[in-house]
Design a protein around this motif. Structure first.
Motif, PDB file in Angstrom:
ATOM      1  N   PRO A   1       0.765  -1.239  -0.252  1.00  0.00           N
ATOM      2  CA  PRO A   1       0.036  -0.066  -0.037  1.00  0.00           C
ATOM      3  C   PRO A   1       0.999   1.252  -0.029  1.00  0.00           C
ATOM      4  O   PRO A   1       0.623   2.062  -0.977  1.00  0.00           O
ATOM      5  CB  PRO A   1      -0.765  -0.165   1.163  1.00  0.00           C
ATOM      6  N   THR A   2       1.928   1.224   0.850  1.00  0.00           N
ATOM      7  CA  THR A   2       2.771   2.467   0.890  1.00  0.00           C
ATOM      8  C   THR A   2       3.471   2.736  -0.484  1.00  0.00           C
ATOM      9  O   THR A   2       3.416   3.880  -1.005  1.00  0.00           O
ATOM     10  CB  THR A   2       3.624   2.244   1.890  1.00  0.00           C
ATOM     11  N   ALA A   3       3.813   1.496  -1.221  1.00  0.00           N
ATOM     12  CA  ALA A   3       4.478   1.688  -2.429  1.00  0.00           C
ATOM     13  C   ALA A   3       3.324   2.136  -3.756  1.00  0.00           C
ATOM     14  O   ALA A   3       3.630   2.967  -4.445  1.00  0.00           O
ATOM     15  CB  ALA A   3       4.876   0.347  -2.984  1.00  0.00           C
ATOM     16  N   VAL A   4       2.197   1.633  -3.727  1.00  0.00           N
ATOM     17  CA  VAL A   4       1.116   2.367  -4.356  1.00  0.00           C
ATOM     18  C   VAL A   4       1.072   3.748  -4.219  1.00  0.00           C
ATOM     19  O   VAL A   4       1.088   4.438  -5.014  1.00  0.00           O
ATOM     20  CB  VAL A   4      -0.103   1.414  -4.266  1.00  0.00           C
ATOM     21  N   ALA A   5       1.007   4.020  -2.941  1.00  0.00           N
ATOM     22  CA  ALA A   5       0.690   5.490  -2.725  1.00  0.00           C
ATOM     23  C   ALA A   5       1.803   6.457  -3.198  1.00  0.00           C
ATOM     24  O   ALA A   5       1.997   7.489  -3.842  1.00  0.00           O
ATOM     25  CB  ALA A   5       0.617   5.944  -1.301  1.00  0.00           C
ATOM     26  N   ALA A   6       3.399   5.886  -3.212  1.00  0.00           N
ATOM     27  CA  ALA A   6       4.382   6.291  -3.878  1.00  0.00           C
ATOM     28  C   ALA A   6       4.151   6.578  -5.230  1.00  0.00           C
ATOM     29  O   ALA A   6       4.546   7.450  -5.740  1.00  0.00           O
ATOM     30  CB  ALA A   6       5.712   5.622  -3.488  1.00  0.00           C
ATOM     31  N   ARG A   7       3.830   5.787  -5.922  1.00  0.00           N
ATOM     32  CA  ARG A   7       3.790   5.701  -7.424  1.00  0.00           C
ATOM     33  C   ARG A   7       2.592   6.592  -7.793  1.00  0.00           C
ATOM     34  O   ARG A   7       2.511   7.247  -8.851  1.00  0.00           O
ATOM     35  CB  ARG A   7       3.494   4.254  -8.019  1.00  0.00           C
ATOM     36  N   VAL A   8       1.378   6.801  -7.260  1.00  0.00           N
ATOM     37  CA  VAL A   8       0.432   7.721  -7.330  1.00  0.00           C
ATOM     38  C   VAL A   8       0.932   9.206  -7.347  1.00  0.00           C
ATOM     39  O   VAL A   8       0.742   9.775  -8.032  1.00  0.00           O
ATOM     40  CB  VAL A   8      -0.749   7.405  -6.227  1.00  0.00           C
ATOM     41  N   LEU A   9       2.086   9.422  -6.394  1.00  0.00           N
ATOM     42  CA  LEU A   9       2.432  10.573  -6.342  1.00  0.00           C
ATOM     43  C   LEU A   9       3.416  10.879  -7.439  1.00  0.00           C
ATOM     44  O   LEU A   9       3.472  11.998  -8.123  1.00  0.00           O
ATOM     45  CB  LEU A   9       3.252  10.850  -5.005  1.00  0.00           C
ATOM     46  N   VAL A  10       4.208  10.009  -7.963  1.00  0.00           N
ATOM     47  CA  VAL A  10       5.019   9.849  -9.186  1.00  0.00           C
ATOM     48  C   VAL A  10       4.123   9.961 -10.340  1.00  0.00           C
ATOM     49  O   VAL A  10       4.379  11.087 -11.116  1.00  0.00           O
ATOM     50  CB  VAL A  10       5.974   8.799  -9.389  1.00  0.00           C
ATOM     51  N   GLY A  11       2.969   9.392 -10.472  1.00  0.00           N
ATOM     52  CA  GLY A  11       2.165   9.713 -11.728  1.00  0.00           C
ATOM     53  C   GLY A  11       1.533  11.251 -11.418  1.00  0.00           C
ATOM     54  O   GLY A  11       1.376  11.881 -12.620  1.00  0.00           O
TER      55      GLY A  11
END
Length: 442
Positions: A104-114
């Motif tokens: 979940p934290t990694a997904v949130a990180a990639r959402v920020l990158v997107g």
């Protein structure tokens, strides 16, 4: 039609463009960074391939969903602030990914990158539109798209090398630091427009809504959206996810040969982009003919490959890849429509609307191809037969039809407007013949 221009490019013009190009290149680097670290990501987060692929899907969803809001914000706040915000958002995303210990934290990180990535490209295009003379904008736009892809090379080599020689935390904290450096450079050197350019951004929420409505009602914006849609998605889907499995599992090529074909796709795009830019600058009222040519070649190549009895010969797959290499540069024509048919104060929102087309079509096609493959090969996660690939890639015809109808419809509207202004286009063959004889014909 409206195009903000300067008299001629100056040294400062190129300096500003290089800063903007650097910001876009770093955005591409961040976009591709997790893809080249997929195996390490599975090990770090104890996740399967489907969970890691979710990172990519969500990143694309965020990118596409933010295009219109980013475009509206771009018209209000300008390129410098948006590129700066994008760089800092991507830095936060990469720093979060560096320290993440669960999915979940990694997904949130990639959402920020997107999200940060979504702020960058259309902002850079706005810089190009304001700083360069109108006839050179299509060429510089193509060069921006091409040179920005070197960020993917940076992800594929230096980042992988750093990941192997240090650690996950050091690699992605280093990536975050690169974005912080870009933010500093942007704040110091990037400017929205040349000195003396007068812009009138929307003053309030009601005017923002009115401006966005005008942007959407403009046929030049909508033909740009459908141009981006119909030319981009096939090449993007092939390069992004399904091309490699199709070549290896469906066509029986070796991994090395498949990788070589995907590299060829990028090389063709680099060569075709400047040519399309020059043609759009010289024949601005004939851009749809270029779109139709790219579409016809793409549909024809895919049709022959999909109908070929058994695996296609290598020469035919090379032809397919060469044609798909024109898709990315062809999609940039959509932004040129948005630029020339919208006033300066709506350039951001118009580019944002256009950028939605190709990415939504690409995302839906990625999902549709996967769904058809799973439907036709129940119980198998990787061993897809050639016939399953044929049926799956046939979903592209739906999106080609949608895009073609959109381009034709809005081209008629634009040509009717030109006719009311006294501009009647001669048949293409006659226009080319007249130009070859030294006569100026639309």
């Amino acid at each position: 039609m409206s195009t903000p221009t300067t008299a001629r490019p100056t040294a400062r013009t190129y300096a500003v463009w290089l800063v903007a190009l650097g910001a876009y290149t770093v955005a591409v680097f961040h976009r591709a960074s997790l893809g080249v670290a997929g195996v390490e990501a599975q090990e770090r987060f104890d996740a399967g391939a489907s969970a890691v692929s979710l990172f990519l899907v969500l990143q694309l969803v965020v990118y596409a969903a933010m295009q219109v809001p980013v475009g509206v914000a771009l018209d209000r706040y300008g390129s410098r602030r948006l590129v700066l915000a994008g760089a800092l958002t991507m830095a936060a995303g990469q720093a979060t990914l560096a320290l993440a210990g669960d999915v979940p934290t990694a997904v949130a990180a990639r959402v920020l990158v997107g999200a940060g990535d979504a702020m960058t490209f259309v902002s850079v295009l706005r810089v190009v539109g304001f700083w360069f003379p109108g006839p050179t904008v299509p060429l510089v736009t193509q060069l921006t798209g091409i040179l920005g892809q070197f960020g993917q090379i940076a992800a594929a080599y230096p980042l992988v090398t750093l990941l192997e020689s240090t650690s996950w935390e050091s690699t992605f904290l280093g990536a975050a630091a690169v974005s912080v450096l870009v933010a500093v450079l942007v704040s110091v050197a990037l400017r929205d427009a040349p000195p003396g350019t007068v812009l009138r951004p929307p003053a309030g929420l009601a005017e923002v809504r009115r401006s966005l409505a005008l942007t959407w009602r403009e046929p030049g914006t909508r033909i740009g959206l459908y141009t981006h849609l119909v030319t981009q998605f096939s090449g993007t889907v092939f390069a992004l996810l399904w091309g490699y499995p199709f070549l290896v599992l469906g066509q029986g090529l070796s991994p090395a040969t498949a990788a070589g074909l995907l590299t060829l796709l990028v090389v063709v795009g680099i060569g075709v982009g400047p040519l399309l830019g020059r043609l759009c600058g010289r024949w601005p009222l004939r851009r749809s003919d270029l779109v139709f040519g790219i579409l016809a070649a793409t549909v024809t190549a895919w049709t022959v490959v999909l109908l070929w009895p058994g695996p296609a010969p290598l020469w035919l797959l090379v032809v397919l890849v060469v044609v798909l290499g024109t898709n990315g540069p062809g999609s940039m024509i959509g932004f040129d429509y948005a630029r020339t048919w919208n006033p300066a104060e709506r350039q951001g929102s118009a580019s944002g609307v256009v950028n939605v087309g190709g990415f939504v079509a690409s995302l839906l096609t990625v999902l549709a191809v996967g769904a058809v493959l799973d439907l036709l090969t129940p119980g198998s996660s990787t061993d897809y037969p050639l016939d399953a690939f044929r049926a799956a890639f046939a979903v592209q015809y739906v999106f080609w039809a949608v895009g073609l109808v959109g381009v034709l419809r809005h081209r008629r509207q634009l040509r009717a407007r030109l006719a009311r202004d006294g501009v009647v286009l001669a048949p293409l063959v006659a226009a080319v013949g007249a130009r070859l004889r030294g006569r100026s014909v639309y």
